[in-house]
Design a protein around this motif. Sequence first.
Motif, PDB file in Angstrom:
ATOM      1  N   THR A 115       0.829  -1.203   0.000  1.00 40.01           N
ATOM      2  CA  THR A 115       0.000   0.000   0.000  1.00 40.01           C
ATOM      3  C   THR A 115       0.861   1.249   0.000  1.00 40.01           C
ATOM      4  O   THR A 115       0.601   2.196  -0.738  1.00 40.01           O
ATOM      5  N   PHE A 116       1.928   1.221   0.837  1.00 40.13           N
ATOM      6  CA  PHE A 116       2.758   2.424   0.914  1.00 40.13           C
ATOM      7  C   PHE A 116       3.715   2.512  -0.257  1.00 40.13           C
ATOM      8  O   PHE A 116       3.756   3.512  -0.964  1.00 40.13           O
ATOM      9  N   VAL A 117       4.478   1.467  -0.474  1.00 40.30           N
ATOM     10  CA  VAL A 117       5.571   1.567  -1.441  1.00 40.30           C
ATOM     11  C   VAL A 117       5.052   1.650  -2.870  1.00 40.30           C
ATOM     12  O   VAL A 117       5.479   2.494  -3.652  1.00 40.30           O
ATOM     13  N   ASP A 118       4.097   0.817  -3.209  1.00 37.55           N
ATOM     14  CA  ASP A 118       3.651   0.787  -4.600  1.00 37.55           C
ATOM     15  C   ASP A 118       2.593   1.841  -4.929  1.00 37.55           C
ATOM     16  O   ASP A 118       2.460   2.238  -6.076  1.00 37.55           O
TER      17      ASP A 118
ATOM     18  N   GLU B 229       2.342   8.619  -9.279  1.00 41.59           N
ATOM     19  CA  GLU B 229       1.588   8.219 -10.465  1.00 41.59           C
ATOM     20  C   GLU B 229       0.320   7.447 -10.083  1.00 41.59           C
ATOM     21  O   GLU B 229      -0.595   7.314 -10.865  1.00 41.59           O
ATOM     22  N   GLN B 230       0.304   6.898  -8.872  1.00 45.58           N
ATOM     23  CA  GLN B 230      -0.768   5.981  -8.496  1.00 45.58           C
ATOM     24  C   GLN B 230      -1.851   6.608  -7.627  1.00 45.58           C
ATOM     25  O   GLN B 230      -2.837   5.973  -7.313  1.00 45.58           O
ATOM     26  N   THR B 231      -1.623   7.823  -7.205  1.00 43.82           N
ATOM     27  CA  THR B 231      -2.634   8.427  -6.355  1.00 43.82           C
ATOM     28  C   THR B 231      -2.753   9.911  -6.657  1.00 43.82           C
ATOM     29  O   THR B 231      -1.750  10.600  -6.838  1.00 43.82           O
TER      30      THR B 231
ATOM     31  N   ILE C 295      -5.475   1.152   4.222  1.00 40.61           N
ATOM     32  CA  ILE C 295      -4.712   0.016   3.704  1.00 40.61           C
ATOM     33  C   ILE C 295      -5.588  -0.716   2.683  1.00 40.61           C
ATOM     34  O   ILE C 295      -6.747  -1.037   2.949  1.00 40.61           O
ATOM     35  N   ILE C 296      -5.030  -0.945   1.480  1.00 36.49           N
ATOM     36  CA  ILE C 296      -5.820  -1.589   0.431  1.00 36.49           C
ATOM     37  C   ILE C 296      -5.265  -2.982   0.132  1.00 36.49           C
ATOM     38  O   ILE C 296      -4.100  -3.260   0.413  1.00 36.49           O
ATOM     39  N   PRO C 297      -6.107  -3.863  -0.394  1.00 40.63           N
ATOM     40  CA  PRO C 297      -5.701  -5.272  -0.559  1.00 40.63           C
ATOM     41  C   PRO C 297      -4.766  -5.476  -1.747  1.00 40.63           C
ATOM     42  O   PRO C 297      -5.115  -5.147  -2.871  1.00 40.63           O
ATOM     43  N   LYS C 298      -3.615  -6.031  -1.446  1.00 39.51           N
ATOM     44  CA  LYS C 298      -2.649  -6.282  -2.517  1.00 39.51           C
ATOM     45  C   LYS C 298      -3.177  -7.352  -3.470  1.00 39.51           C
ATOM     46  O   LYS C 298      -3.048  -7.232  -4.678  1.00 39.51           O
TER      47      LYS C 298
ATOM     48  N   VAL D 149      -2.175  -2.095 -10.389  1.00 38.30           N
ATOM     49  CA  VAL D 149      -1.160  -1.110 -10.044  1.00 38.30           C
ATOM     50  C   VAL D 149       0.081  -1.331 -10.892  1.00 38.30           C
ATOM     51  O   VAL D 149       0.647  -0.392 -11.447  1.00 38.30           O
ATOM     52  N   ALA D 150       0.462  -2.598 -11.032  1.00 40.89           N
ATOM     53  CA  ALA D 150       1.667  -2.902 -11.803  1.00 40.89           C
ATOM     54  C   ALA D 150       1.500  -2.495 -13.262  1.00 40.89           C
ATOM     55  O   ALA D 150       2.440  -2.018 -13.899  1.00 40.89           O
ATOM     56  N   SER D 151       0.297  -2.658 -13.793  1.00 43.93           N
ATOM     57  CA  SER D 151       0.114  -2.355 -15.212  1.00 43.93           C
ATOM     58  C   SER D 151      -0.277  -0.891 -15.445  1.00 43.93           C
ATOM     59  O   SER D 151      -0.542  -0.480 -16.562  1.00 43.93           O
ATOM     60  N   GLY D 152      -0.339  -0.132 -14.364  1.00 38.45           N
ATOM     61  CA  GLY D 152      -0.626   1.301 -14.527  1.00 38.45           C
ATOM     62  C   GLY D 152      -2.083   1.635 -14.790  1.00 38.45           C
ATOM     63  O   GLY D 152      -2.403   2.727 -15.232  1.00 38.45           O
ATOM     64  N   THR D 153      -2.987   0.689 -14.551  1.00 36.98           N
ATOM     65  CA  THR D 153      -4.410   0.980 -14.782  1.00 36.98           C
ATOM     66  C   THR D 153      -5.176   1.130 -13.477  1.00 36.98           C
ATOM     67  O   THR D 153      -6.389   1.048 -13.448  1.00 36.98           O
ATOM     68  N   TYR D 154      -4.427   1.367 -12.389  1.00 40.95           N
ATOM     69  CA  TYR D 154      -5.075   1.444 -11.080  1.00 40.95           C
ATOM     70  C   TYR D 154      -6.163   2.532 -11.046  1.00 40.95           C
ATOM     71  O   TYR D 154      -7.221   2.351 -10.455  1.00 40.95           O
TER      72      TYR D 154
END
Lengths: 573, 323, 553
Positions: free
Chosen positions: A119-122, A128-130, A175-178, A185-190
Amino acid sequence: MKKFLVLVSVLLIAGLALSATEYKVENFNGKTGGTFYYWGLGDPKSFNIDWAQETSSTVPLGFIHATLLEADEGGMPTESGLAKEWWFSDDGLTFFVKIREGLKWSDGAPFTIDDVYWTFVDVSLNPEQTANGNGSYMDSNDQLPVVEIVDSTTISFTWTVPMVTALRQVGFRTIIPKHALSEAVASGTYAEQWTIADVDKLVGMGPYVMTEYVEGVRIAFERNPNYWKFDANGVQLPYLDKLNYEIISDQNTALLRFEAGELDIYGPSAEQFPRLAGMAAEKGWVTGVGGPALGSEFITFNFNTKDPVKNEWFRNEYFRKAFVYALDRQSIIDSLYNGLGSPLYGPVSPSSGFYNPEIEKYNYKYSITRARLELKKGGFDWAPDGTLVDSKGNKVEFELLTNAGNRTREAIGNIVVDGASKLGIKVNYTPIQFNTVVSRLLDATYDAVVIGLTGSVDPGTGWNVYRLDGGLHFWNYPPFYNEEDHITEDMYILPDWEKRVDEIYRLQTSAVVDQDRYDLFAEFQMLFAEYQPVVFTMAQNFLYVHKGDFHLTIPQLSPATGILYQVEGFWKD
Amino acid sequence: MLKYIVRRLILAIPVLLGVSVLAFLIISAAPGDFLDAYRMNPSITRDQLRLLERQFGLDQNVFVQYFKWLGNVLTGNFGYSFTYRVPVFNLVWRRLGATLLLSITTMIFTWGIAIPLGIYSALHQYSLSDQTFSFLAFIGISIPNFFFALLWLFMSAKTGWFPIGGLISQNFNDLSFFGKIGDYLWHVVGPMVTLGTSGLAGLMRQMRGQLLDQLRQDYVLFARAKGMPEKNVIYKHAVRNAINPIVTIFGYALSGLLGGAVLTETVFGWPGMGRLVIEALNAQDLFLVMATLLLSAVLLVIGNLLADLMLAWVDPRIRFRLG
Amino acid sequence: MKKEKKNDLVTATPQEVKKDELFEIKYMGRWQLAWRALKKHKLGLFSLWVLIILYLVAIFADFLAPNNPYDQRQDLSYAPPSKVHWTDEDGKLTAPYIYAWVLERDPETYRTFFTEGISLGSVVAIDKTTGEEKTFEQGKDGVLNIYVTTRTIRYALDADGNRANLGGPEYSTVQTVKLTELDMLKETVVTETSNRTTLGALAPSRFRELLRIGPPVKVVTERSLHRIFAQKENEIKDVVVEAISIVNEVIDVDGGDLELAREFLAELEISPNLVDVIQDPQVTDYVTKKYPIKFFTQSWEYKLLGFIPMKLHLVGTELPSKFLLFGSDMYGRDVFSRILFGSRVSMSIGLLAILITFSLGLSIGGAAGYFGGITDEILMRVTEILMSIPSFYLLISLRAVLPTSIPPHITYILIVLILSFIGWPGMSRVIRGMVLSYKETEFVQAAIAMGYPSGRVILRHIIPNTATYIIVSATLSIPGYILGEAGLSFLGLGITEPSASWGLMLSQAQNIKAMTEAPWLLIPGIFIFIVVMAFNLLGDALRDALDPRSLGF
């Protein structure tokens, strides 16, 4: 016999699992069952906590999510949530959090330290993610923390200097579920995940799970079967089985629906409160009046307009102080708030634990006489026809903007005009469309604006306003702020007190000792009260009404708790 | 006739292009952009704002933005809403049902009452009933919708005869099929009457005035003199001739079917397009605004075409000219 | 039978002309005839008079308004209409007068309400500290106004009569004494309450003091006269009240005397002789002051017709009362005066906008319908584009390029232009449809065949046939313009606060509070309705009057 054995083993396993799970026990004593009817103004825009901006989205999300720490009655992060324990290293640079073990997400997946780390690192630290960016995680050296997993239940955040706001920034982060979101998140479509069309996909650690969203009508919630809080009697929370979040788009309609008994709790405006209070005895409602709200409405004068004559006035502290005196705050409170408000003379609400009562020694109050004296001290004088002129003989006249449609701000504007006219100042007052106000504010092309900002119990959250390089430091933008605007090195003047405020805001993040931080903010408030860079006006008191058979967890709500404080402990007879 | 329709449809293309260019330019010329709300958020930094500008494509030149958008539209991609982060037509689709339910019932209500009342009033000019209808119609048109809606809700709360706004009841899911339909209808009455009363007056008075005009024409006198039954004189001849402007009005009433009505929707909590559009406008949610704009332009073109066809149908003289 | 009557109404006029009328028909011009027909139309004529009166009201609004429409009085926020009294205390008929409103707030529900009060015209009192008798009389010895300071103490009593102080004493300075508290001038007024909510609310705040006594059974409030002040120099009320509170503070808190207070005032640059005081007064005699409604009085300045400076007003009362025919709004401004001033905008905006809309609509619609073909296509496609552009954005963009503070007359012209610009495309489409049809009628074809120029054919032969539609839609669009203007002010383009217009006033009154507690705020709606009625009835009459068939041609 076989059945019996199975039963015993099931019970045993269940017992083992139970003992391994570190539930949180709240000191509640309610009854289970029933539906909670609540409401919100307008439709949610997104169910993605990192991209949702409006309260119409974040409030309903609050029901399904949980944080590491929880707020106490003063709004400070001192209660444990998903975190069981938390502490700073001796040098104050590292913040450790130890999470509860054996908890489960609402879909049954285990909640682990990986979820927190991810949640924190990624997400949270990756701009870019938030939508909110990572600015609030930076220490006074503008460095992000280094996050490490210490062991299977402990995580650490290390900064280059001590960072006190860690408690708030880390503790209050959802906190969100990995397992549900890591691919996106990894593919940038979060950003396109968990939209309003994805009700069935949401997973959280909160007391409720979302079951249905009908556009413009309601969001339906049911209790989270895996929720990790229990009450004093060992009953799993929340008490109320269902939650109906009614979407209402007009305050008047909401009032009528509360009156008709369709809602359990309602936060009325000060204008509506007397009506409800008058009906309360007959209907058996409980009414409550808390302290002044945390947000504030203020008048800001632009130190860097394109007209050097006006800049002289607005930089003149006596000129601004004249407005502190000439503004009949009590009148606005009486007419607009039905007496349910408090005048404000500084940037921190009296409802906050950081409020410094020392500022009251300035004894600001409504006084045309004192306003005139201040103007005299500032070198102003009056022409024979009663108009105010500055020391060079220029007539004082300026433009005041506010966003149309906001009753409070329009009323403040009207009263400023009235007060100014008693001082011989002509104010050209124009309520105007919101985006125009914002553009003028941020370009520093305004004279004066009545505007408000949301607040929090912790003044530290306002750094973007008070630091010199803050995006909302609109009364005196430094020349390096925006290369394209008209503010040049030649015209810019940085008063000492403003420099000190900037310094305070850099120091406060590393003030590990509570008292040091309190002292810094106390000094900040004194500086603001003395120089009045922006003229604060007043705040409405926090108001609420709820049904008699509906019970809260604490006897008195306040602006620091908000209406939904400990929603899992609400219950009905 | 088919040739005419095809020609009109081809001509619609430059109209839609014109609308899109003009709208795009005007929206970009308006102060601020979608990120203004973010800019006033004390916890968002300037670096973050620059990043968001890039993500939303707002840092580019207006023309670049426009042609990018146009290119996407031509491939059938109308873009994502900035606010909702979903394809724009998903949003429109979600609101379609409620919008159509309200606009169609309102249309039936308005036209179903206004036209007969207008005809009746014309035939009984200056009678007590004519004056009463006109009086009521004027009240309807003088009361702002917002206020009428508030009054309606207030009375509903007092009497319990109608729900206090909303689209469905709290127990909607437990209702039978017919119960559900009934529930929808029960909820639609308030907004329908609110919207209907303001539109009623215009139509009714127009119908009345036009018919009065026709009743004074020589051919009516002639038909009566010839001994034609009064029913035929009025409904076969006079009304048919009187209806010309009403038909044109009907044309663009059709184009408003998906438009929604912001204030009424807001007070009643009706999940219609009006609120979606106004929120998008206020937030400067560019692609959502553009999509709804284009949609309404398409409807307008179709509505106008239908109106012209209907004009030709009721009036042979026009048929001759348009043919 | 019924059928015949109908025929009478609609077609029989030409045949039944009386002989003396025949003369008029033959020898009167078209407009004379139209006027004659209009005069017969009773309702239409009545409407015409209503409109004329309303326009006169708009022109002479400043003379007719009893109060300055911009004058804010926070102590009169949401005050109801003044009660006009026609009889004096003994029940005898007198000239109409009012009392001043005094605002009160219910301490439990926070609801405000107003009671009647009066101020002192003169007062004779013995100053108990010095023993001398002093007289303050308005208009004598330079006394301009008389203020009193009252002192309030609250305490709770238990069943045995033990007393617990509830803070205070509180002082307040008022110019107006409530009618119900007039006794206070002579003696201490004691009120008691055993209201359960009042008692319940005591506990948390006065805990320590209340512990000393048993369970409280009642709360007693004592109000008494503390000091009497006379204002002796011209100054705004805020400063006078401040001077009084400074004097009070110096005497009560600092233990000083009047001399010391005067020094203090001088330090604050307030004239030391602004107020005179009777400390610790024992009132021997007083005369109260009612506020007769005066006609042709002098008050605030204005410019009649925009250039004649005047102070004369039709009606008015003296300060601190305010004659509120229709109550007041949130800022304590007189709703009636604001309606009068608002009529200037509201009564004219619609008419002007309609003029422009209709000339545009008629010429473009007329041309498109008449010429047809390529002209029609181009004009109609352009209207379609214009109809599709959201006016909202057009307005915001316009707002952005304009300076923020636009002079009022420019704002006004802008509003008219904007409103008409939004209205014309729809209008022109309808006209086009009608012209399409009329173009093919025999009389138009005949006119064309006779070689009349197109302009003449359109104007003289086709457009008159659309008169009914035009009149009806023009008269019906009036409320749209009056209310629509309020929408513009939301964008900072229309009439903005503190200026008034009916639309703006009505749009600010749209909430439950106004509906239930201050219904007088909705009165602008009644005016809108009257105007709409009047225009429509006049429109009906005009249409009948302009119809050649009813003129007897």
